[in-house]
Enzyme design. Structure first.
Site, PDB file in Angstrom:
ATOM      1  CE  LYS A  20      -4.255  -2.421   1.966  1.00  0.00           C
ATOM      2  NZ  LYS A  20      -5.024  -2.225   3.279  1.00  0.00           N
ATOM      3  CG  PHE A  66     -13.813   0.689   7.440  1.00  0.00           C
ATOM      4  CD1 PHE A  66     -13.388   0.416   5.420  1.00  0.00           C
ATOM      5  CD2 PHE A  66     -15.054   0.089   7.278  1.00  0.00           C
ATOM      6  CE1 PHE A  66     -13.109  -0.797   5.077  1.00  0.00           C
ATOM      7  CE2 PHE A  66     -14.843  -1.074   6.856  1.00  0.00           C
ATOM      8  CZ  PHE A  66     -13.938  -1.510   5.811  1.00  0.00           C
ATOM      9  NE  ARG A 114      -2.660  -6.848   6.470  1.00  0.00           N
ATOM     10  CZ  ARG A 114      -3.613  -8.135   5.973  1.00  0.00           C
ATOM     11  NH1 ARG A 114      -4.258  -8.491   6.759  1.00  0.00           N
ATOM     12  NH2 ARG A 114      -4.336  -7.649   4.877  1.00  0.00           N
ATOM     13  CG  ASN A 124      -3.916  -3.333   6.622  1.00  0.00           C
ATOM     14  OD1 ASN A 124      -4.040  -2.791   5.449  1.00  0.00           O
ATOM     15  ND2 ASN A 124      -5.513  -3.821   6.538  1.00  0.00           N
ATOM     16  CG  HIS A 127      -5.108  -6.673  -1.065  1.00  0.00           C
ATOM     17  ND1 HIS A 127      -7.084  -5.560  -0.131  1.00  0.00           N
ATOM     18  CD2 HIS A 127      -5.584  -7.228  -1.804  1.00  0.00           C
ATOM     19  CE1 HIS A 127      -7.301  -7.148  -1.215  1.00  0.00           C
ATOM     20  NE2 HIS A 127      -6.559  -7.590  -1.455  1.00  0.00           N
TER      21      HIS A 127
END
Length: 212
Positions: A20, A66, A114, A124, A127
């Site tokens: 990410k 979220f 994570r 986190n 993915h």
């Protein structure tokens, strides 16, 4: 009583992994973790998604509280998408990732990715696909040009091995025993390449002018 050993089977899965935006600068270190955990990185690309693309990717999360923060976070910068392959890739990748909430991961799974790279429940770091069917959909989303062919398993895999692999391998091993080369591994590899029954062959077409 003699226990029967289970017959070997071929199980190869692919799953999608995303590094990410906030940890993209740790790409090489994270890839090292992936490779040392027995995964093969089949494909990789760096890209930046628009908020609309993120909304489509996470469509199953639409309507949750979220969701706006998730799409804003995932579109905030470039990310790295990878197709990972290995035996039970989906479950092993989820295990390596740890819980989705990084705070919980640090407490219960301190060696998970994570826990190491994540910040909280939203940020986190990484993915992973939740299932084989989800992995197929997500891989097609990130790699639209990829061809996902069904991989044989169980009896289909055994039939394929008996019909296409074992005869060629047996012939190669027989030739190896007769030849007794100094470097048997390299010799056998070269022999298999040369005698691959699926090797493409060029068909020469002789035109009338060339024939005359």
């Amino acid at each position: 009583m003699q226990m029967a050993m289970p017959e070997p089977q071929i199980f190869v899965e692919r799953t999608l992994a995303l590094i990410k935006p906030d940890v993209v600068d740790m790409e090489e270190e994270i890839e090292d973790h992936i490779l040392r955990s027995g995964f093969l990185i089949v494909q990789k690309r760096k890209l930046q998604l628009s908020p609309e693309q993120c909304s489509n990717f996470y469509a199953d999360q639409y309507g949750k509280m979220f969701f706006p923060n998730l799409t804003a976070y995932m579109s905030s910068g470039p990310l790295v998408a990878m197709v990972l392959a290995r035996h039970r890739a989906v479950s092993y990748w989820k295990e390596l990732l740890g819980p989705s909430n990084s705070v919980r991961a640090k407490r219960t799974h301190p060696h998970s990715l994570r826990a190491i790279y994540g910040t909280d429940d939203l940020r986190n770091a990484l993915h992973g696909s939740l299932s084989i069917s989800t992995a197929e959909r997500e891989i097609r989303f990130m790699f639209p040009e990829v061809i996902l062919e069904p991989i044989p398993a169980g009896q289909r895999a055994r039939d394929y091995l008996n019909l296409y692999v074992k005869p060629t391998l047996l012939a190669g091993l027989t030739a190896l025993c007769k030849e007794k080369p100094a470097d048997p591994m390299t010799w056998l590899a070269d022999w298999l390449i040369e005698h691959n029954p699926n090797k493409p062959r060029l068909q020469l077409r002789i035109t009338e002018e060339e024939h005359q």
